[in-house]
Design an enzyme around this catalytic site. Sequence first.
Site, PDB file in Angstrom:
ATOM      1  N   LYS A 179     -37.909  67.042   8.434  1.00  0.00           N
ATOM      2  CA  LYS A 179     -38.426  68.074   9.004  1.00  0.00           C
ATOM      3  C   LYS A 179     -37.222  68.827   9.750  1.00  0.00           C
ATOM      4  O   LYS A 179     -36.587  67.991  10.354  1.00  0.00           O
ATOM      5  CB  LYS A 179     -39.706  67.815   9.978  1.00  0.00           C
ATOM      6  CG  LYS A 179     -40.938  68.674   9.681  1.00  0.00           C
ATOM      7  CD  LYS A 179     -41.706  68.416  11.040  1.00  0.00           C
ATOM      8  CE  LYS A 179     -43.077  68.974  10.770  1.00  0.00           C
ATOM      9  NZ  LYS A 179     -43.919  68.743  12.000  1.00  0.00           N
TER      10      LYS A 179
HETATM   11  O1  G3P Z   1     -46.682  69.390  14.014  1.00  0.00           O
HETATM   12  C1  G3P Z   1     -46.503  70.697  13.648  1.00  0.00           C
HETATM   13  C2  G3P Z   1     -47.713  71.776  14.157  1.00  0.00           C
HETATM   14  O2  G3P Z   1     -48.961  71.275  13.343  1.00  0.00           O
HETATM   15  C3  G3P Z   1     -47.845  71.693  15.628  1.00  0.00           C
HETATM   16  O3  G3P Z   1     -48.637  72.635  15.853  1.00  0.00           O
HETATM   17  O4  G3P Z   1     -49.210  74.386  17.561  1.00  0.00           O
HETATM   18  O5  G3P Z   1     -50.569  72.041  17.589  1.00  0.00           O
HETATM   19  O6  G3P Z   1     -48.206  72.543  18.396  1.00  0.00           O
HETATM   20  P1  G3P Z   1     -49.021  72.655  17.412  1.00  0.00           P
END
Ligand code: G3P
Length: 218
Positions: free
Chosen positions: A83
Amino acid sequence: MKFFVDSADADEIRDLAATGMVDGVTTNPSLVAGTGRDFTAVLEEICGIVPGPVSAEATATDHETMLAEGRKLAAVAPNVAVKVPLTWDGLKTCRALSDSGTRVNVTLCFSANQALLAAKAGAAFVSPFVGRLDDIGHDGMELISDIRTIYDNYASIDTDILVASIRAPIHLKQAALVGADVATLPPGVLRKLAVHPLTDKGLAAFLADWRETGQAIL
Ligand code: G3P
């Protein structure tokens, strides 16, 4: 549509993988930090649980260091997808890693133009963060729809749209209606997908009626 689990919790991932519904995993530095464990150890364990792509994020911001980190992460297991953030250095690293056969997930995508750059950089996956756009009053799913339309205009683009930052089951339905390739689901959201009160109510009624027969199948 492929379901990935958005987590670095190996036990949680192992439990969900047993359902047969897990096609991959995405981690990020915050999720890994939350485990309190060594990154490489966590990554090795998760890669052994789920044979599909497991995203592991570089933490450098300059191309040269990010590339070295990406090569080290990719060497942990054959199913590691590296990533990198959607920055110019991340795009340069994506191109270099992709050209050498490493799958790259370009993350922290918040615009259609960014997603087009990720595709041009040879990304295997692009991760638009729908929840974080919704959080600031934008329409995260509109971005997914725009990216789907743009990608479908060009046969040369084979980058998968990996919907990330999912907050609730409705995001999955909307992403599937738009035709996203992958959704990465927090464990709690994945667990909610199969649950419906009418299913529970109907099953209870079936079993109550069955018990009245006094019969058994086995
Ligand atoms: O891991 C990437 C993404 O899904 C994280 O999103 O906004 O839940 O931190 P968030």
